[in-house]
Design a protein around this motif. Structure first.
Motif, PDB file in Angstrom:
ATOM      1  N   ALA A 182      26.615  39.562  35.845  1.00 61.03           N
ATOM      2  CA  ALA A 182      27.255  38.956  37.028  1.00 61.03           C
ATOM      3  C   ALA A 182      26.230  38.787  38.141  1.00 61.03           C
ATOM      4  CB  ALA A 182      28.424  39.808  37.506  1.00 61.03           C
ATOM      5  N   ALA A 183      25.431  39.811  38.364  1.00 57.74           N
ATOM      6  CA  ALA A 183      24.408  39.750  39.420  1.00 57.74           C
ATOM      7  C   ALA A 183      23.389  38.649  39.136  1.00 57.74           C
ATOM      8  CB  ALA A 183      23.718  41.106  39.554  1.00 57.74           C
ATOM      9  N   GLN A 184      23.130  38.372  37.858  1.00 57.02           N
ATOM     10  CA  GLN A 184      22.134  37.370  37.482  1.00 57.02           C
ATOM     11  C   GLN A 184      22.685  35.942  37.469  1.00 57.02           C
ATOM     12  OE1 GLN A 184      21.077  38.878  33.638  1.00 57.02           O
ATOM     13  NE2 GLN A 184      19.594  40.342  34.447  1.00 57.02           N
ATOM     14  N   MET A 185      23.952  35.773  37.092  1.00 62.73           N
ATOM     15  CA  MET A 185      24.467  34.423  36.826  1.00 62.73           C
ATOM     16  C   MET A 185      25.384  33.854  37.913  1.00 62.73           C
ATOM     17  SD  MET A 185      24.981  34.507  32.694  1.00 62.73           S
ATOM     18  CE  MET A 185      24.782  32.745  32.436  1.00 62.73           C
ATOM     19  N   GLU A 186      25.935  34.689  38.793  1.00 59.82           N
ATOM     20  CA  GLU A 186      26.716  34.126  39.889  1.00 59.82           C
ATOM     21  C   GLU A 186      25.771  33.374  40.811  1.00 59.82           C
ATOM     22  OE1 GLU A 186      30.752  36.659  40.787  1.00 59.82           O
ATOM     23  OE2 GLU A 186      29.171  36.711  42.268  1.00 59.82           O
ATOM     24  N   PRO A 187      26.134  32.307  41.420  1.00 62.68           N
ATOM     25  CA  PRO A 187      27.466  31.742  41.573  1.00 62.68           C
ATOM     26  C   PRO A 187      27.808  30.631  40.576  1.00 62.68           C
ATOM     27  CG  PRO A 187      26.027  30.690  43.118  1.00 62.68           C
ATOM     28  CD  PRO A 187      25.186  31.673  42.337  1.00 62.68           C
ATOM     29  N   GLY A 188      27.006  30.447  39.540  1.00 61.38           N
ATOM     30  CA  GLY A 188      27.289  29.395  38.565  1.00 61.38           C
ATOM     31  C   GLY A 188      28.528  29.652  37.745  1.00 61.38           C
ATOM     32  N   ILE A 189      28.965  30.890  37.728  1.00 62.52           N
ATOM     33  CA  ILE A 189      30.184  31.286  37.028  1.00 62.52           C
ATOM     34  C   ILE A 189      30.682  32.563  37.704  1.00 62.52           C
ATOM     35  CG2 ILE A 189      28.932  32.621  35.266  1.00 62.52           C
ATOM     36  CD1 ILE A 189      31.037  31.590  33.210  1.00 62.52           C
ATOM     37  N   ARG A 190      31.978  32.700  37.841  1.00 63.66           N
ATOM     38  CA  ARG A 190      32.592  33.877  38.465  1.00 63.66           C
ATOM     39  C   ARG A 190      32.845  34.918  37.375  1.00 63.66           C
ATOM     40  NH1 ARG A 190      33.523  35.076  43.589  1.00 63.66           N
ATOM     41  NH2 ARG A 190      34.756  33.274  44.144  1.00 63.66           N
ATOM     42  N   PHE A 191      32.625  36.188  37.683  1.00 62.87           N
ATOM     43  CA  PHE A 191      32.871  37.293  36.750  1.00 62.87           C
ATOM     44  C   PHE A 191      34.057  38.103  37.244  1.00 62.87           C
ATOM     45  CE2 PHE A 191      28.751  35.958  35.642  1.00 62.87           C
ATOM     46  CZ  PHE A 191      28.470  36.418  34.364  1.00 62.87           C
ATOM     47  N   ALA A 192      34.944  38.463  36.310  1.00 67.20           N
ATOM     48  CA  ALA A 192      36.134  39.231  36.671  1.00 67.20           C
ATOM     49  C   ALA A 192      36.505  40.171  35.533  1.00 67.20           C
ATOM     50  CB  ALA A 192      37.295  38.288  36.976  1.00 67.20           C
ATOM     51  N   LYS A 193      37.182  41.258  35.892  1.00 62.89           N
ATOM     52  CA  LYS A 193      37.625  42.248  34.903  1.00 62.89           C
ATOM     53  C   LYS A 193      39.125  42.444  35.043  1.00 62.89           C
ATOM     54  CE  LYS A 193      34.927  45.819  34.028  1.00 62.89           C
ATOM     55  NZ  LYS A 193      34.349  45.566  32.718  1.00 62.89           N
ATOM     56  N   LEU A 194      39.801  42.575  33.908  1.00 59.07           N
ATOM     57  CA  LEU A 194      41.231  42.824  33.901  1.00 59.07           C
ATOM     58  C   LEU A 194      41.505  44.004  32.985  1.00 59.07           C
ATOM     59  CD1 LEU A 194      44.101  40.464  34.097  1.00 59.07           C
ATOM     60  CD2 LEU A 194      44.126  42.038  32.176  1.00 59.07           C
ATOM     61  N   GLU A 195      42.051  45.078  33.559  1.00 56.77           N
ATOM     62  CA  GLU A 195      42.359  46.258  32.750  1.00 56.77           C
ATOM     63  C   GLU A 195      43.682  46.025  32.030  1.00 56.77           C
ATOM     64  OE1 GLU A 195      43.186  50.606  32.026  1.00 56.77           O
ATOM     65  OE2 GLU A 195      43.309  50.184  34.150  1.00 56.77           O
ATOM     66  N   THR A 196      43.631  45.973  30.705  1.00 56.62           N
ATOM     67  CA  THR A 196      44.793  45.577  29.912  1.00 56.62           C
ATOM     68  C   THR A 196      45.949  46.566  29.990  1.00 56.62           C
ATOM     69  OG1 THR A 196      43.799  46.554  27.934  1.00 56.62           O
ATOM     70  CG2 THR A 196      43.424  44.204  28.297  1.00 56.62           C
ATOM     71  N   ASP A 197      45.673  47.848  30.166  1.00 52.03           N
ATOM     72  CA  ASP A 197      46.769  48.825  30.276  1.00 52.03           C
ATOM     73  C   ASP A 197      47.515  48.655  31.592  1.00 52.03           C
ATOM     74  OD1 ASP A 197      46.215  49.867  27.797  1.00 52.03           O
ATOM     75  OD2 ASP A 197      45.118  51.606  28.558  1.00 52.03           O
ATOM     76  N   ALA A 198      46.810  48.342  32.658  1.00 54.17           N
ATOM     77  CA  ALA A 198      47.433  48.170  33.970  1.00 54.17           C
ATOM     78  C   ALA A 198      48.130  46.817  34.090  1.00 54.17           C
ATOM     79  CB  ALA A 198      46.389  48.318  35.071  1.00 54.17           C
ATOM     80  N   GLU A 199      47.653  45.831  33.361  1.00 52.85           N
ATOM     81  CA  GLU A 199      48.187  44.459  33.449  1.00 52.85           C
ATOM     82  C   GLU A 199      48.588  43.964  32.060  1.00 52.85           C
ATOM     83  OE1 GLU A 199      48.860  43.164  36.258  1.00 52.85           O
ATOM     84  OE2 GLU A 199      47.661  44.429  37.588  1.00 52.85           O
ATOM     85  N   GLN A 200      49.522  44.673  31.440  1.00 50.28           N
ATOM     86  CA  GLN A 200      49.932  44.364  30.068  1.00 50.28           C
ATOM     87  C   GLN A 200      50.521  42.967  29.923  1.00 50.28           C
ATOM     88  OE1 GLN A 200      52.346  47.534  28.463  1.00 50.28           O
ATOM     89  NE2 GLN A 200      50.809  49.084  28.955  1.00 50.28           N
ATOM     90  N   SER A 201      51.248  42.504  30.923  1.00 53.87           N
ATOM     91  CA  SER A 201      51.856  41.176  30.810  1.00 53.87           C
ATOM     92  C   SER A 201      50.770  40.083  30.785  1.00 53.87           C
ATOM     93  CB  SER A 201      52.853  40.922  31.941  1.00 53.87           C
ATOM     94  OG  SER A 201      52.191  40.940  33.187  1.00 53.87           O
ATOM     95  N   LEU A 202      49.718  40.259  31.574  1.00 58.12           N
ATOM     96  CA  LEU A 202      48.626  39.267  31.540  1.00 58.12           C
ATOM     97  C   LEU A 202      47.865  39.340  30.226  1.00 58.12           C
ATOM     98  CD1 LEU A 202      47.257  39.451  35.189  1.00 58.12           C
ATOM     99  CD2 LEU A 202      48.282  37.464  34.061  1.00 58.12           C
ATOM    100  N   ALA A 203      47.626  40.540  29.725  1.00 55.64           N
ATOM    101  CA  ALA A 203      46.952  40.678  28.434  1.00 55.64           C
ATOM    102  C   ALA A 203      47.794  40.016  27.337  1.00 55.64           C
ATOM    103  CB  ALA A 203      46.695  42.145  28.116  1.00 55.64           C
TER     104      ALA A 203
END
Length: 148
Positions: free
Chosen positions: A83-104
């Motif tokens: 992320a530190a190397q490639m932003e801003p050409g692409i956005r980096f994000a994390k989604l914790e699947t246990d906390a956000e089961q409906s999105l997973a």
């Protein structure tokens, strides 16, 4: 000059329009005045997912992970460094699947870690399993926006 692209501020979720060639100039949000890029992954939740991923013209790579997953923990520093190397050409994000089961579930995540590249909510690519930094950069390169 390329048209401006629209994407959400990671802090206040206001939509911002920035000329593609100015993404590398450390732009600030027009509403909250905070930096639009920090060179680190954004934590996604049900509250901010649609603004950050679905409405963004900026490509977003999402790391679907879980706190109990060994390969996820091993890949976390690689993802952050990339992320530190490639932003801003692409956005980096994390989604914790246990906390956000409906999105997973919405994205049919069956194994973790799983990386998915989105643009305007549309899935462009998917990679299951932990990867090394060089592999991650190579996989993401076709999805990068030109920023200069």
């Amino acid at each position: 000059m390329p048209d401006p692209i629209q994407f959400a501020c990671p802090h206040c979720l206001a939509m911002n329009r920035v000329p593609q060639t100015r993404l590398g100039d450390k732009p600030n949000c027009g509403k909250c005045k905070q930096g639009l890029f920090a060179g680190e992954p954004i934590t996604l939740t049900a509250r901010n997912f649609d603004a950050i991923v679905s409405r963004s013209e900026l490509p977003v790579v999402v790391d679907f992970w879980a706190s109990w997953c060994g390969p996820c923990k091993a890949m976390a520093p690689v993802f952050a460094q990339t992320a530190a190397q490639m932003e801003p050409g692409i956005r980096f994000a994390k989604l914790e699947t246990d906390a956000e089961q409906s999105l997973a579930g919405r994205f049919n995540i069956r194994s973790i870690p799983t990386l998915v590249v989105f643009r305007q909510g549309r899935e462009l690519a998917r990679q299951a399993g932990a990867v090394q930094g060089s592999q991650l950069r190579q996989w993401l390169t076709p999805h990068l926006l030109k920023t200069a």
